[in-house]
Design an enzyme around this catalytic site. Structure first.
Site, PDB file in Angstrom:
ATOM      1  N   GLU A   1       8.108  -2.677  -3.435  1.00 40.00           N
ATOM      2  CA  GLU A   1       8.069  -3.343  -2.135  1.00 40.00           C
ATOM      3  C   GLU A   1       8.274  -4.845  -2.227  1.00 40.00           C
ATOM      4  OE1 GLU A   1       4.738  -2.436   0.418  1.00 40.00           O
ATOM      5  OE2 GLU A   1       4.853  -0.307  -0.021  1.00 40.00           O
TER       6      GLU A   1
ATOM      7  N   CYS B   1       0.852  -1.185   0.000  1.00 37.86           N
ATOM      8  CA  CYS B   1       0.000   0.000   0.000  1.00 37.86           C
ATOM      9  C   CYS B   1       0.888   1.234   0.000  1.00 37.86           C
ATOM     10  CB  CYS B   1      -0.955   0.016   1.189  1.00 37.86           C
ATOM     11  SG  CYS B   1      -0.163  -0.212   2.779  1.00 37.86           S
TER      12      CYS B   1
ATOM     13  N   GLU C   1      -7.506   8.652   4.862  1.00 38.33           N
ATOM     14  CA  GLU C   1      -7.289   8.336   3.462  1.00 38.33           C
ATOM     15  C   GLU C   1      -8.565   7.955   2.727  1.00 38.33           C
ATOM     16  OE1 GLU C   1      -2.685   6.910   3.731  1.00 38.33           O
ATOM     17  OE2 GLU C   1      -4.191   5.321   3.630  1.00 38.33           O
TER      18      GLU C   1
END
EC number: 5.3.3.2
Length: 176
Positions: free
Chosen positions: A86, A66, A113
Site C-alpha cells: 500500500e 490495514c 474483526e
C-alpha cells in the site's frame, strides 16, 4: 484470480476456517485482521486516505495501512507485506494489542474483526500505490483526536474505534 480468503476465528483468536473476504463482510463473520500505525521521530502518525475505487470507505482517512492476514502468515509478516503493497516502504513492526470490533457500513457490508494493532517507525515519504491509497499525511495524535471529534465523517469507522484505544496506549508508553 481467486478471491482473497480471510481467516475465521473465535473470540480467543483460534482459527476455525477460512472464507472469501467479500462473503465474510457480507455475513459479518468474525475474522482476523490487522492495523498498522507508522510514526516518525516527531511523534506524528502517518495517515492514508483510501483510494476512490475502494469497495467501502472510499476517500476516508485511516491508519497507515490495514488488511487481513493470510493462512500461515504471522501478524508481523502480514503487516510488513501490506505496508509495502500500500505505502511502498518497509519498517520494523511491533504488535501492541488486539481487540474485537464490529462496524456495519451503508453498503450492507460489516467489518467484524479481531484486529491486531501494530506500530512501526519511518521518517521518509511513502511511495503510495494509487490503486490502494489516494493520499497521505503526517498528523500529531492530538491533532487527529481533535479532527476526529470535529469531522468524524472524514475517517473510517474502524480507525475511529482503534484510535481511541491507540491514543490511550500511545501515551502510556515510556518516553524514549
Amino acid at each position: 484470480m481467486k478471491e482473497e480468503q480471510v481467516i475465521l476465528v473465535n473470540e480467543n483468536n483460534e482459527q476455525i476456517g477460512t472464507m472469501a473476504k467479500m462473503e465474510a463482510h457480507e455475513k459479518a463473520v468474525l475474522h482476523r485482521a490487522f492495523s498498522v500505525f507508522i510514526t516518525n521521530n516527531s511523534g506524528e502518525i502517518m495517515l492514508q486516505q483510501r483510494a476512490a475505487s475502494k469497495y467501502h470507505s472510499p476517500l476516508l482517512w485511516t491508519n497507515t495501512c490495514c488488511s487481513h492476514q493470510r493462512v500461515g502468515e504471522t501478524n508481523i509478516e502480514a503487516g510488513k507485506r501490506r505496508l509495502q503493497e500500500e505505502m511502498g516502504f518497509q519498517a520494523e513492526l511491533k504488535e501492541l494489542f488486539s481487540f474485537i470490533y464490529k462496524a456495519p457500513f451503508d453498503n450492507g457490508l460489516t467489518e467484524h474483526e479481531l484486529d491486531h494493532v501494530m506500530i512501526g517507525s519511518y521518517n521518509a515519504e511513502p511511495n503510495i500505490n494509487p490503486e490502494e491509497v489516494e493520499s497521505w499525511k503526517w498528523m500529531s495524535p492530538e491533532a487527529i483526536k481533535e479532527d476526529i471529534a470535529n469531522n468524524p465523517q472524514e475517517y473510517t469507522a474502524w480507525f475511529k474505534i482503534i484510535f481511541d484505544k491507540f491514543y490511550e496506549h500511545l501515551f502510556k508508553m515510556p518516553a524514549k
